[in-house]
Design an enzyme around this catalytic site. Structure first.
Site, short mmCIF file in Angstrom:
data_model
loop_
_atom_site.label_atom_id
_atom_site.label_comp_id
_atom_site.label_asym_id
_atom_site.label_seq_id
_atom_site.Cartn_x
_atom_site.Cartn_y
_atom_site.Cartn_z
N LYS A 62 0.70 -1.10 0.05
CA LYS A 62 -0.09 -0.04 -0.03
C LYS A 62 0.87 1.13 0.16
O LYS A 62 0.76 2.21 -0.75
CB LYS A 62 -0.89 0.05 1.21
CG LYS A 62 -2.00 -0.86 1.25
CD LYS A 62 -3.08 -0.31 2.58
CE LYS A 62 -2.34 -0.61 3.78
NZ LYS A 62 -1.97 -1.81 4.37
N ARG B 195 -9.40 1.76 8.72
CA ARG B 195 -9.19 0.25 8.96
C ARG B 195 -10.20 -0.54 9.92
O ARG B 195 -10.02 -1.54 10.21
CB ARG B 195 -7.76 0.35 9.74
CG ARG B 195 -6.39 -0.04 8.93
CD ARG B 195 -5.38 0.09 10.12
NE ARG B 195 -4.14 -0.59 9.93
CZ ARG B 195 -3.22 -0.18 9.48
NH1 ARG B 195 -3.32 1.03 8.66
NH2 ARG B 195 -2.04 -0.83 9.38
N ARG C 107 11.21 -6.87 5.44
CA ARG C 107 10.80 -5.43 5.53
C ARG C 107 11.88 -4.56 6.42
O ARG C 107 11.97 -4.71 7.54
CB ARG C 107 9.75 -5.06 5.48
CG ARG C 107 9.21 -3.65 5.34
CD ARG C 107 7.76 -3.25 5.00
NE ARG C 107 6.91 -3.10 6.23
CZ ARG C 107 5.57 -2.78 5.93
NH1 ARG C 107 5.11 -2.60 4.76
NH2 ARG C 107 5.03 -2.76 7.06
N ARG D 186 11.21 -2.06 11.81
CA ARG D 186 10.40 -1.64 12.60
C ARG D 186 10.10 -2.61 13.67
O ARG D 186 9.78 -3.76 13.35
CB ARG D 186 9.04 -1.13 11.70
CG ARG D 186 9.21 0.22 11.09
CD ARG D 186 7.87 0.20 10.17
NE ARG D 186 6.59 -0.20 10.39
CZ ARG D 186 5.59 -0.33 9.50
NH1 ARG D 186 5.82 0.58 8.38
NH2 ARG D 186 4.51 -0.45 10.18
N ARG E 70 -0.64 -8.40 13.45
CA ARG E 70 -1.11 -7.48 12.51
C ARG E 70 -1.89 -8.18 11.24
O ARG E 70 -3.13 -7.56 11.13
CB ARG E 70 -0.02 -6.71 12.06
CG ARG E 70 0.73 -5.84 12.85
CD ARG E 70 2.14 -5.35 12.38
NE ARG E 70 1.65 -4.27 11.46
CZ ARG E 70 2.74 -4.14 10.39
NH1 ARG E 70 4.00 -4.92 10.54
NH2 ARG E 70 2.44 -3.13 9.49
#
Ligand code: AMP
Length: 218
Positions: free
Chosen positions: A16, A91, A130, A163, A174
């Site tokens: 996204k 969300r 990531r 992160r 998540r």
């Protein structure tokens, strides 16, 4: 393209943020990422940051009223008047209803909800690798898009980190939170005739062109 109001929907790791940035640059509209706004607040240790930090580190959603407040304020800024991309908002159904109400009062509306579809195995592979620039939040991936110099951001020279919420345990939370609270928005926007599904696998450029095709009505 004028007054293009877009929502980018999809699970964490769907791309996204990457795609929203490309489309925003191309169309000359701001990318409004609640995740980026919240991370900046955490970094700056503002009252908002202090409230949001615990939820974010666990991989839970920040309370609806907090993010709704952020978005309402952000949409009033002058640069949002000619269109925008909402990246990571709404969300939950509560957030979606609040947004609909705010836009209706302003005589505005969402044009397209771009739903980026990626399977679970691929998501976990992507999220585990990531990395993010600590300073400018530029996204990287250890295998698919490493920086030129290991650990150093190509864009700003900042340090590249993982992160906390990209660590394995949190990634699982998540994805669960996405399935339970955010995925129902697919049906929500489909019912309203706004949903545009785009395959989120393949190379970044290819996906970018599919999205442009959808939002430009090609
Ligand atoms: P993101 O970068 O979009 O994955 O967002 C990172 C984290 O920020 C999420 O895991 C949530 O804790 C929080 N967050 C971002 N956007 C929202 C939202 N619309 N509602 C609630 N929490 C959010």
């Amino acid at each position: 393209m004028e007054d293009m109001n877009l929502i980018f929907l999809g699970p964490p790791g769907a791309g996204k943020g990457t795609q929203a940035k490309l489309v925003a640059d191309k169309c000359g509209i701001p990318q409004i990422s609640t995740g980026d706004i919240l991370r900046q607040a955490v970094k700056d240790v503002t009252p908002l940051g202090k409230e949001a930090q615990g939820y974010m580190e666990r991989g839970d959603l920040v309370p609806d009223q907090v993010v709704i407040g952020i978005i309402e304020e952000r949409l009033q800024q002058p640069d949002s008047q000619a269109g925008y991309i909402l990246d990571g908002f709404p969300r939950t159904e509560v957030q979606a209803n609040a947004l609909a109400e705010t836009l209706e009062q302003a005589g505005s509306a969402i044009d397209h909800v771009v739903n980026i579809e990626v399977g679970d195995d691929e998501l976990i592979r992507r999220l585990a690798g990531r990395r993010t620039c600590k300073d400018c939040q530029e996204p990287y991936h250890v295998t698919f898009s490493p920086p030129n110099v290991q650990g150093v951001c190509d864009k700003c020279g900042g340090e590249i980190i993982q992160r906390k919420d990209d660590q394995e345990e949190t990634v699982r939370t998540r994805l669960k939170v996405y399935r339970e609270q955010t995925a129902p928005l697919i049906a929500y926007y489909e019912k309203r005739g706004l949903l545009r599904n785009v395959a989120g696998t393949g190379d970044i450029e290819e996906i970018f062109h599919s999205i442009l095709g959808v939002v430009e009505g090609r």
